[in-house]
Design an enzyme around this catalytic site. Structure first.
Site, PDB file in Angstrom:
ATOM      1  N   TYR A 226      -7.997   7.440  11.847  1.00 42.09           N
ATOM      2  CA  TYR A 226      -7.406   7.834  13.186  1.00 42.09           C
ATOM      3  C   TYR A 226      -8.321   8.968  13.837  1.00 42.09           C
ATOM      4  CZ  TYR A 226      -3.631   5.088  11.490  1.00 42.09           C
ATOM      5  OH  TYR A 226      -2.951   4.183  10.944  1.00 42.09           O
TER       6      TYR A 226
ATOM      7  N   TYR B 192       0.808  -1.065  -0.001  1.00 47.93           N
ATOM      8  CA  TYR B 192      -0.031   0.027   0.002  1.00 47.93           C
ATOM      9  C   TYR B 192       0.949   1.233   0.017  1.00 47.93           C
ATOM     10  CZ  TYR B 192       1.118   0.448   4.953  1.00 47.93           C
ATOM     11  OH  TYR B 192       1.905   0.674   6.146  1.00 47.93           O
TER      12      TYR B 192
ATOM     13  N   ILE C 152      -6.967  -0.075  10.965  1.00 48.76           N
ATOM     14  CA  ILE C 152      -8.039   1.191  11.177  1.00 48.76           C
ATOM     15  C   ILE C 152      -9.209   0.501  10.515  1.00 48.76           C
ATOM     16  CG2 ILE C 152      -6.530   3.127  10.873  1.00 48.76           C
ATOM     17  CD1 ILE C 152      -7.177   3.574   8.009  1.00 48.76           C
TER      18      ILE C 152
ATOM     19  N   PHE D 185      -5.677   5.649   0.513  1.00 52.76           N
ATOM     20  CA  PHE D 185      -4.606   4.496   0.509  1.00 52.76           C
ATOM     21  C   PHE D 185      -4.840   3.828  -1.036  1.00 52.76           C
ATOM     22  CE2 PHE D 185      -5.211   4.777   5.063  1.00 52.76           C
ATOM     23  CZ  PHE D 185      -4.263   4.634   5.550  1.00 52.76           C
TER      24      PHE D 185
ATOM     25  N   PHE E 253       2.450   9.484   3.551  1.00 51.26           N
ATOM     26  CA  PHE E 253       2.745   9.398   4.974  1.00 51.26           C
ATOM     27  C   PHE E 253       3.257   7.904   5.359  1.00 51.26           C
ATOM     28  CE2 PHE E 253      -1.922   8.592   4.951  1.00 51.26           C
ATOM     29  CZ  PHE E 253      -1.929   7.248   5.764  1.00 51.26           C
ATOM     30  N   ASP E 254       2.888   6.858   4.557  1.00 53.79           N
ATOM     31  CA  ASP E 254       3.327   5.618   4.799  1.00 53.79           C
ATOM     32  C   ASP E 254       3.386   4.752   3.452  1.00 53.79           C
ATOM     33  OD1 ASP E 254       4.339   3.247   6.170  1.00 53.79           O
ATOM     34  OD2 ASP E 254       2.497   3.001   7.165  1.00 53.79           O
TER      35      ASP E 254
END
Length: 190
Positions: free
Chosen positions: A96, A39, A70, A113, A50-51
């Protein structure tokens, strides 16, 4: 492809398929709850990544239904098939929330995502099939092995017989040549 699907019914989790999986591809289920995904997560507001697992080409593994990811992922990944790539847009209440996940994810952030479902597997120690089905499968494998062993033994026997017959023919030819050679030799000498 490209159609957005509102998975939560309130716009909180929206999935858009970017690449369809093959029609017969596996999908997560109660029997196959362990999933591997690749992902990339971005902030909807800024587009900032961010990731990601793409940088080092790794997979992220988790078990659905355990609350280890999540809520948006719990909802969306269940609807995917192995090989599918989807864009999942997650409102804060399915991600979040108002707390965010400092320092990378600010409070009340909508996340996007791009997720690829790489694999789904049974829990360790559990089986997709029932015990009786597994026993029947093992019994069938045993029969197949026994048949293969018998066929191999039969083939070995045939090869040995063919070898013995070939050796006997060669021996017979040698004997006949010896006999012919002696006879010719005597005849020439006189």
């Amino acid at each position: 492809m490209g159609d957005s699907i509102d998975l939560s019914g309130d716009g909180g989790v929206v999935k858009t398929i970017l690449r369809k999986a093959k029609a017969d591809a596996l999908c997560p289920s109660d029997d196959l709850p362990l999933v591997d995904v690749q992902y990339e997560g971005t902030l909807a507001e800024t587009g900032e990544v961010f990731d990601t697992t793409r940088m080092d080409n790794t997979v992220f593994s988790f078990e659905l239904g355990k609350g280890s990811v999540i809520q948006a992922w719990e909802i969306a990944v269940k609807t995917m098939k192995v090989g599918e790539v989807a864009k999942i847009t997650c409102k804060p209440e399915f991600a979040y929330g108002s707390a965010g996940s400092p320092p990378d994810i600010p409070p009340d952030a909508t996340l996007i995502f791009e997720v690829e479902l790489v694999a789904c597997k049974p829990r360790k120690g559990s089986s997709v099939t029932s015990v009786s089905e597994e026993r029947a499968r093992l019994e069938e494998l045993k029969k197949q092995r026994e048949l293969a062993a018998a066929a191999k033994e039969e083939e070995k026997k045939r090869r040995e017989e063919a070898k013995a017959a070939a050796a006997a023919r060669i021996q017979a030819k040698l004997e006949s040549k010896k006999g012919q050679g002696k006879g010719k030799g005597k005849g020439k000498g006189k």
